[in-house]
Design an enzyme around this catalytic site. Structure first.
Site: not given
Length: 224
Positions: A18-19, A72, A97-98, A114, A116, A152, A181
């Protein structure tokens, strides 16, 4: 007298260290930033970012995807419940990552972002740095975008360019892009929450006179 911005209750979703979450939490501690982080939610109980957030007094509910046996839709319903119970009105994905179901994404349309590690639409998905190096491109970077059902593919809010250096390894490139980021994610979130920009169909529309300004120059000839 300076008027402080309205703080929007925000949940951050993580899967690992979680940076980017840490960068957003640090930015949101500033009264001038319009996000108020109310919860850090992980799909993995032992994620390093959970411990970091817990030490700082943040709520850290875990919705373990392994308990849902690949269902899901049921996982996403539980995740949605955890977000709403936290009081969050905005969702930030920070290394989550889901893959989310279209129903979940649609319910948070325009209120979920998000980041990327590539200059989208190039190199969607995983292994971005390896694919970038294999392709021999000279400029990579990162992209903040609204989340849409297609992975994405959401409308772009902000990007930062990062040079690919001769002899780069995946790790070296990843570290350089991660630093970018951390620089662009908090102000991009602020732009959305301040209504400087908004999702309009398939486009990001900016308020007149507003645009995203990268906080630091990411492309410097002297490091090529």
């Amino acid at each position: 007298m300076t008027t402080r911005p309205h703080k929007t209750p925000t949940a951050i979703l993580i899967s690992g260290r979680g940076s980017n979450m840490q960068a957003v939490v640090a930015a949101a501690d500033d009264p001038a930033h319009p996000a108020q982080v109310v919860s850090v939610i992980s799909n993995t109980p032992d994620a390093a970012g959970v411990a970091w957030a817990h030490e700082r007094g943040l709520e850290t509910p875990v919705v373990d995807h392994r308990e849902f046996r690949g269902d899901r839709a049921r996982f996403d319903r539980a995740l949605d419940t955890a977000i709403r119970e936290s009081g969050a009105e905005f969702v930030v994905l920070a290394g989550f990552m889901r893959l989310l179901t279209p129903e979940f994404v649609t319910s948070w349309s325009g209120r979920m972002v998000n980041i990327h590690p590539s200059l989208l639409p190039a190199f969607k998905g995983l292994d971005t740095h390896a694919r970038c190096l294999a392709a021999g491109i000279r400029i990579s970077g990162c992209t903040v975008h609204f989340v849409v059902p297609e992975m994405d593919a959401g409308p772009i809010i902000a990007q930062a360019a990062v040079p690919v250096l001769q002899g780069d390894t995946e790790s070296a490139l990843a570290d350089r892009i991660l630093a970018a980021e951390h620089q662009i994610y908090p102000p991009a979130i602020a732009a959305v929450l301040s209504s400087d920009c908004a999702l309009d169909g398939k486009e990001v529309v900016w308020k007149k006179g507003r645009s995203f300004q990268t906080p630091v120059p990411m492309f410097s000839p002297h490091i090529l």
